[in-house]
Scaffold this motif. Structure first.
Motif, PDB file in Angstrom:
ATOM      1  N   ALA A   1       0.798   2.927   3.235  1.00 33.59           N
ATOM      2  CA  ALA A   1       0.105   4.098   3.621  1.00 33.59           C
ATOM      3  C   ALA A   1       1.299   4.838   4.034  1.00 33.59           C
ATOM      4  O   ALA A   1       2.114   4.528   5.275  1.00 33.59           O
ATOM      5  N   MET A   2       1.140   6.010   4.536  1.00 37.36           N
ATOM      6  CA  MET A   2       1.614   7.216   4.848  1.00 37.36           C
ATOM      7  C   MET A   2       0.833   7.758   6.179  1.00 37.36           C
ATOM      8  O   MET A   2      -0.391   7.788   6.018  1.00 37.36           O
TER       9      MET A   2
ATOM     10  N   GLN B   1       6.376   6.433   5.667  1.00 35.49           N
ATOM     11  CA  GLN B   1       5.633   6.219   5.032  1.00 35.49           C
ATOM     12  C   GLN B   1       6.117   4.562   4.964  1.00 35.49           C
ATOM     13  O   GLN B   1       7.078   4.087   4.685  1.00 35.49           O
ATOM     14  N   LEU B   2       4.697   3.542   5.600  1.00 37.31           N
ATOM     15  CA  LEU B   2       4.815   2.462   5.583  1.00 37.31           C
ATOM     16  C   LEU B   2       4.575   1.827   4.584  1.00 37.31           C
ATOM     17  O   LEU B   2       3.307   1.608   3.675  1.00 37.31           O
ATOM     18  N   THR B   3       5.350   0.392   4.076  1.00 40.62           N
ATOM     19  CA  THR B   3       5.434  -0.576   2.900  1.00 40.62           C
ATOM     20  C   THR B   3       5.206  -1.802   3.056  1.00 40.62           C
ATOM     21  O   THR B   3       5.905  -1.941   4.730  1.00 40.62           O
ATOM     22  N   VAL B   4       4.195  -2.541   3.637  1.00 43.66           N
ATOM     23  CA  VAL B   4       3.892  -3.918   4.035  1.00 43.66           C
ATOM     24  C   VAL B   4       4.622  -4.709   2.403  1.00 43.66           C
ATOM     25  O   VAL B   4       3.570  -5.274   1.748  1.00 43.66           O
TER      26      VAL B   4
ATOM     27  N   ARG C   1      -4.428  21.989   3.218  1.00 47.89           N
ATOM     28  CA  ARG C   1      -3.862  21.893   2.202  1.00 47.89           C
ATOM     29  C   ARG C   1      -2.709  21.296   2.717  1.00 47.89           C
ATOM     30  O   ARG C   1      -1.904  20.899   3.928  1.00 47.89           O
ATOM     31  N   GLN C   2      -1.926  20.656   1.530  1.00 47.06           N
ATOM     32  CA  GLN C   2      -1.118  19.604   1.842  1.00 47.06           C
ATOM     33  C   GLN C   2      -0.265  19.426   0.094  1.00 47.06           C
ATOM     34  O   GLN C   2      -0.735  19.112  -0.508  1.00 47.06           O
ATOM     35  N   ALA C   3       1.518  20.222   0.791  1.00 43.06           N
ATOM     36  CA  ALA C   3       1.711  19.925  -0.214  1.00 43.06           C
ATOM     37  C   ALA C   3       2.236  18.734  -0.544  1.00 43.06           C
ATOM     38  O   ALA C   3       2.583  17.957   0.452  1.00 43.06           O
ATOM     39  N   ALA C   4       3.032  17.850  -1.505  1.00 44.77           N
ATOM     40  CA  ALA C   4       3.692  17.185  -2.012  1.00 44.77           C
ATOM     41  C   ALA C   4       4.362  16.876  -0.971  1.00 44.77           C
ATOM     42  O   ALA C   4       5.311  17.495  -0.836  1.00 44.77           O
ATOM     43  N   GLY C   5       4.102  15.169  -0.716  1.00 43.10           N
ATOM     44  CA  GLY C   5       4.983  14.431   0.608  1.00 43.10           C
ATOM     45  C   GLY C   5       5.599  15.099   1.898  1.00 43.10           C
ATOM     46  O   GLY C   5       6.139  15.172   1.969  1.00 43.10           O
TER      47      GLY C   5
ATOM     48  N   LYS D   1      -3.929   8.181   9.025  1.00 41.66           N
ATOM     49  CA  LYS D   1      -3.460   7.025   7.903  1.00 41.66           C
ATOM     50  C   LYS D   1      -4.166   7.737   6.564  1.00 41.66           C
ATOM     51  O   LYS D   1      -4.964   7.796   6.732  1.00 41.66           O
ATOM     52  N   GLN D   2      -2.887   7.846   5.548  1.00 41.43           N
ATOM     53  CA  GLN D   2      -3.131   8.390   4.553  1.00 41.43           C
ATOM     54  C   GLN D   2      -2.565   7.294   3.011  1.00 41.43           C
ATOM     55  O   GLN D   2      -1.951   6.974   2.654  1.00 41.43           O
ATOM     56  N   PRO D   3      -4.062   6.309   2.830  1.00 39.68           N
ATOM     57  CA  PRO D   3      -3.877   6.281   1.700  1.00 39.68           C
ATOM     58  C   PRO D   3      -3.257   6.613   0.627  1.00 39.68           C
ATOM     59  O   PRO D   3      -3.551   7.870   0.275  1.00 39.68           O
ATOM     60  N   SER D   4      -3.073   5.694  -0.331  1.00 36.86           N
ATOM     61  CA  SER D   4      -2.575   6.339  -1.820  1.00 36.86           C
ATOM     62  C   SER D   4      -3.686   7.605  -2.605  1.00 36.86           C
ATOM     63  O   SER D   4      -3.860   8.386  -3.107  1.00 36.86           O
ATOM     64  N   SER D   5      -5.117   6.869  -1.773  1.00 33.85           N
ATOM     65  CA  SER D   5      -6.406   7.617  -2.153  1.00 33.85           C
ATOM     66  C   SER D   5      -6.596   9.410  -1.853  1.00 33.85           C
ATOM     67  O   SER D   5      -6.695   9.856  -2.115  1.00 33.85           O
ATOM     68  N   GLY D   6      -5.586   8.925  -0.833  1.00 38.33           N
ATOM     69  CA  GLY D   6      -4.787  11.250  -0.411  1.00 38.33           C
ATOM     70  C   GLY D   6      -6.254  11.279   1.423  1.00 38.33           C
ATOM     71  O   GLY D   6      -5.621  11.562   1.786  1.00 38.33           O
TER      72      GLY D   6
END
Lengths: 114, 117
Positions: B88-89, B112-115, A37-41, B38-43
């Motif tokens: 991504a994160m 959180q990396l932003t290119v 489980r991953q909580a927000a952030g 790597k975790q993109p916004s899709s999760g």
């Protein structure tokens, strides 16, 4: 090649309702399976893992449970959801053991408990 | 117990530049593995690279390399020639195999990396 599926992708449930999240793996046999489980952030918290059918280990005591009815199927359940159960649930699989054991994750399920 | 520390909540990098994401770890176990995801916004969590505690050389996988400094207990991820899709994160994780919970991957809090184009 191996693939891992999770469903549903998104779920909104009221407090006190039951929960069933499913994870299946294709293209491999006898994988190790994990629920996180991953909580927000935040980072990931391991909830359960399984090294074989019917073998479940719990890492964090809570109102969730897990089952592995088939070799490549892993289910996360709850009888009564709490607000604190909201989060992003990720299933993962791996083969073997040891420091090099690499876990591969599914697409995840976003759960919102209202 | 194991602990992973990622001190950079957010990082910015210009496209085509290199960037280093920091990771320090704490364990008393002599045998352990270090992972970057790597975790993109899709999760989805995407495995990038692995480094074993006994590996003599730093791990590399395409544009990803790991700057492993065992004495300092650091395992920084270096991404060369950044691309917009690298935004991504990024999570650092560790497993110590002789610990009581050897199955568990301990994750850091992420960067959180932003290119930027």
């Amino acid at each position: 090649s191996q693939t891992i599926h999770q469903w549903p992708a998104t779920l909104v449930q009221p407090v006190g309702s039951p929960l069933s999240l499913e994870c299946t793996v294709e293209g491999t046999s006898n994988p190790n399976l994990y629920w996180y489980r991953q909580a927000a952030g935040r980072g990931l918290q391991l909830l359960f893992y399984s090294v074989g059918i019917g073998q479940i280990s719990s890492e964090v005591p809570q109102n969730l449970s897990a089952s592995r009815p088939q070799d490549r199927q892993f289910i996360l359940s709850s009888k009564k959801l709490l607000l604190s159960d909201s989060g992003f649930y990720l299933c993962a699989w791996s083969l073997g053991a040891g420091a090099r054991e690499t876990q591969y994750f599914g697409p995840g399920t976003r759960l919102l408990v209202l | 117990a194991q602990k992973i520390t990622q001190t950079q909540p957010g990082m910015f990098v210009q496209e085509k530049e290199a960037v280093t994401l920091d990771c320090t770890y704490d364990t008393s176990d002599p045998s352990y593995g270090l992972f970057w995801y790597k975790q993109p916004s899709s999760g989805e969590m995407i495995f990038l690279i692995y480094q074993g505690s006994y590996d003599q050389q730093n791990a590399t996988e395409g544009r990803y390399s790991l700057n492993f400094q065992k004495a300092r207990k650091s395992a920084n991820l270096v991404i060369s020639a950044s691309q917009l899709g690298d935004s991504a994160m990024y999570f650092c994780a560790m497993r110590a195999i002789s610990s009581g919970s050897a199955r568990q991957l301990t994750f850091g809090s992420g960067t959180q990396l932003t290119v930027l184009p």
